[in-house]
Write a protein that holds these residues in place. Structure first.
Motif, PDB file in Angstrom:
ATOM      1  N   SER A  26       0.832  -1.214   0.000  1.00 46.23           N
ATOM      2  CA  SER A  26       0.000   0.000   0.000  1.00 46.23           C
ATOM      3  C   SER A  26       0.861   1.256   0.000  1.00 46.23           C
ATOM      4  O   SER A  26       0.519   2.256  -0.642  1.00 46.23           O
ATOM      5  CB  SER A  26      -0.935   0.001   1.218  1.00 46.23           C
ATOM      6  OG  SER A  26      -0.200   0.068   2.431  1.00 46.23           O
ATOM      7  N   LYS A  31      -0.644   4.761  -0.598  1.00 45.15           N
ATOM      8  CA  LYS A  31      -1.813   4.620   0.273  1.00 45.15           C
ATOM      9  C   LYS A  31      -1.374   4.210   1.679  1.00 45.15           C
ATOM     10  O   LYS A  31      -0.246   3.789   1.909  1.00 45.15           O
ATOM     11  CB  LYS A  31      -2.771   3.551  -0.283  1.00 45.15           C
ATOM     12  CG  LYS A  31      -3.221   3.786  -1.720  1.00 45.15           C
ATOM     13  CD  LYS A  31      -4.203   4.939  -1.813  1.00 45.15           C
ATOM     14  CE  LYS A  31      -4.738   5.087  -3.243  1.00 45.15           C
ATOM     15  NZ  LYS A  31      -5.687   6.211  -3.360  1.00 45.15           N
ATOM     16  N   ARG A  32      -2.312   4.350   2.630  1.00 43.17           N
ATOM     17  CA  ARG A  32      -2.091   3.839   3.984  1.00 43.17           C
ATOM     18  C   ARG A  32      -3.385   3.206   4.480  1.00 43.17           C
ATOM     19  O   ARG A  32      -4.436   3.848   4.477  1.00 43.17           O
ATOM     20  CB  ARG A  32      -1.663   4.938   4.950  1.00 43.17           C
ATOM     21  CG  ARG A  32      -1.556   4.443   6.403  1.00 43.17           C
ATOM     22  CD  ARG A  32      -1.074   5.522   7.332  1.00 43.17           C
ATOM     23  NE  ARG A  32       0.364   5.729   7.191  1.00 43.17           N
ATOM     24  CZ  ARG A  32       1.001   6.822   7.614  1.00 43.17           C
ATOM     25  NH1 ARG A  32       0.307   7.810   8.166  1.00 43.17           N
ATOM     26  NH2 ARG A  32       2.298   6.940   7.461  1.00 43.17           N
ATOM     27  N   VAL A 172       0.179  10.890   4.797  1.00 46.15           N
ATOM     28  CA  VAL A 172       0.506   9.670   4.069  1.00 46.15           C
ATOM     29  C   VAL A 172       1.651   9.953   3.104  1.00 46.15           C
ATOM     30  O   VAL A 172       1.551  10.857   2.268  1.00 46.15           O
ATOM     31  CB  VAL A 172      -0.714   9.150   3.284  1.00 46.15           C
ATOM     32  CG1 VAL A 172      -0.349   7.872   2.517  1.00 46.15           C
ATOM     33  CG2 VAL A 172      -1.881   8.890   4.230  1.00 46.15           C
ATOM     34  N   ARG A 175       4.358   8.051  -3.084  1.00 44.80           N
ATOM     35  CA  ARG A 175       5.041   6.832  -3.555  1.00 44.80           C
ATOM     36  C   ARG A 175       6.555   7.020  -3.511  1.00 44.80           C
ATOM     37  O   ARG A 175       7.292   6.126  -3.083  1.00 44.80           O
ATOM     38  CB  ARG A 175       4.590   6.500  -4.979  1.00 44.80           C
ATOM     39  CG  ARG A 175       3.122   6.137  -5.082  1.00 44.80           C
ATOM     40  CD  ARG A 175       2.682   5.973  -6.523  1.00 44.80           C
ATOM     41  NE  ARG A 175       3.403   4.880  -7.186  1.00 44.80           N
ATOM     42  CZ  ARG A 175       3.225   4.535  -8.457  1.00 44.80           C
ATOM     43  NH1 ARG A 175       2.366   5.214  -9.205  1.00 44.80           N
ATOM     44  NH2 ARG A 175       3.894   3.541  -8.981  1.00 44.80           N
TER      45      ARG A 175
END
Length: 389
Positions: A26, A31-32, A172, A175
């Motif tokens: 993730s 994402k988290r 968050v 990437r």
């Protein structure tokens, strides 16, 4: 029952690694998964403590106790910022840790405690102090539990701060940012293996375990001093690298704990490099608060005396924090005396310039002297000199 002490077995790393896979995936897509992160924490806390029923019950009682204290004091602070509320809340937060430390000398008290209670206590005490200072105005139970029970650092730190931890939880990583965290985290984990399981193991088995360490001759004690100092660093620094590395994998930038401490040029420099999260915690919440209170209330006028008393209090409490055994108390007194003496030397040197910081030979000599001053403190800490008293 098979041990599941954090970072003490490959079984721990295998289980943690499997649980980390969805978190890593993730993170790589920016994402988290908060609920999954919470699930991993619950699973790891359960695995760490389920084999020790007394510890498992203790940590549940402790967390309930501290949650009630933090939430209760927060409400009282909103109504009235009375000092008595703060002191009572702080004393109640310290009480469980006090009982655990005292139990080493009073076996009857050895009914409570769990692995990492010292480091978890620091987190809750810091929150109470931040509430007092108005830095924390609200905290949910979920936020509190995520901070207090963050499993990578629960057993041996490093000691994080709530505001910094909360910021990492709220943001968050992109990437790109997570790829860097992943790379750094894996590097730290491998460095931890080098420190703890290779260098630390070799020092412990073949240096500390050598026959030349037997007896109480000056030579054997002197060699043990070097060996124990090296083992203490590589073992503890290894643990810290594991904890920081695993934190990075979870998107949390847990602060560093060591920065080449044996290259310190004086005692002040050493405490800015050794167990930094603990050193800075004591500096901010013991030493600085004492100095601020003395100046604000005008209890003393001599600022050098205030600083000396603050340092004495700081290191005495640090000694007792390690335990109520005589070796830890002497260790704290020793560092207080060395630190205060160095401050006096700095004051003298400003007037007479007998010790040039810019001279490379003076710098090398300073490092050598500091190294031996520190190693001797670790010799005291180890208990190897207990036969003297």
């Amino acid at each position: 029952m098979i041990s599941f002490v954090p970072y003490a077995s490959f079984r721990f790393f295998i289980v943690a690694g499997i649980l980390m896979i969805p978190i890593i995936v993730s993170g790589l897509i920016g994402k988290r998964m908060r609920l999954y992160n919470d699930f991993v924490t619950v699973v790891m806390i359960f695995l760490i403590f389920y084999g020790q029923p007394a510890q498992f019950v203790s940590i549940i009682i402790f967390v309930l106790w501290q949650t009630g204290l933090v939430k209760g004091y927060l409400e009282l602070r909103k109504r009235n910022n009375r000092s008595v509320y703060f002191y009572v809340a702080t004393a109640l937060a310290v009480f469980p840790l006090f009982i655990v430390k005292l139990s080493a000398d009073v076996p009857a008290l050895n009914f409570f405690g769990f692995l990492g209670i010292s480091y978890v206590s620091f987190r809750t005490i810091e929150m109470i102090m931040d509430i007092r200072d108005g830095l924390i105005k609200s905290v949910s139970v979920a936020e509190f539990l995520r901070f207090v029970l963050f499993f990578p650092t629960i057993s041996s730190g490093p000691i994080d701060r709530y505001s910094r931890f909360k910021k990492d939880q709220a943001v968050v990583p992109t990437r790109k940012e997570y790829k860097e965290l992943l790379y750094l985290g894996l590097n730290k984990i491998f460095l931890g293996f080098l420190y703890k399981y290779i260098i630390g193991y070799l020092v412990h088995e073949y240096w500390m375990g050598s026959s030349m360490m037997n007896g109480n001759s000056l030579f054997s004690i002197w060699m043990y001093m070097y060996a124990y100092s090296m083992y203490l660093f590589f073992d503890f620094a290894g643990y810290s690298q594991f904890a920081i590395g695993l934190s990075y994998l979870m998107g949390i930038r847990t602060p560093e704990n060591f920065n080449k401490p044996f290259l310190s040029r004086n005692i002040k420099d050493f405490w800015n490099r050794w167990h930094m999260s603990l050193s800075f915690w004591f500096r901010d919440f013991i030493y600085m608060r004492f100095v601020y209170t003395m100046i604000k209330k005008k209890r003393l006028k001599n600022r050098y005396l205030i600083s000396d008393l603050g340092l004495a209090l700081n290191f005495m409490i640090m000694g007792f924090w390690h335990g109520f055994l005589l070796q830890y108390i002497i260790y704290g007194i020793y560092h207080a005396v060395v630190f205060i003496s160095f401050n006096r030397f700095e004051q003298f040197n400003k007037k007479h310039s007998i010790w040039s910081k810019d001279n490379r030979w003076v710098h090398a000599l300073s490092v050598l002297i500091t190294f031996h001053v520190i190693c001797f403190s670790f010799l005291i800490f180890s208990g190897r000199l207990n036969f003297l008293w």
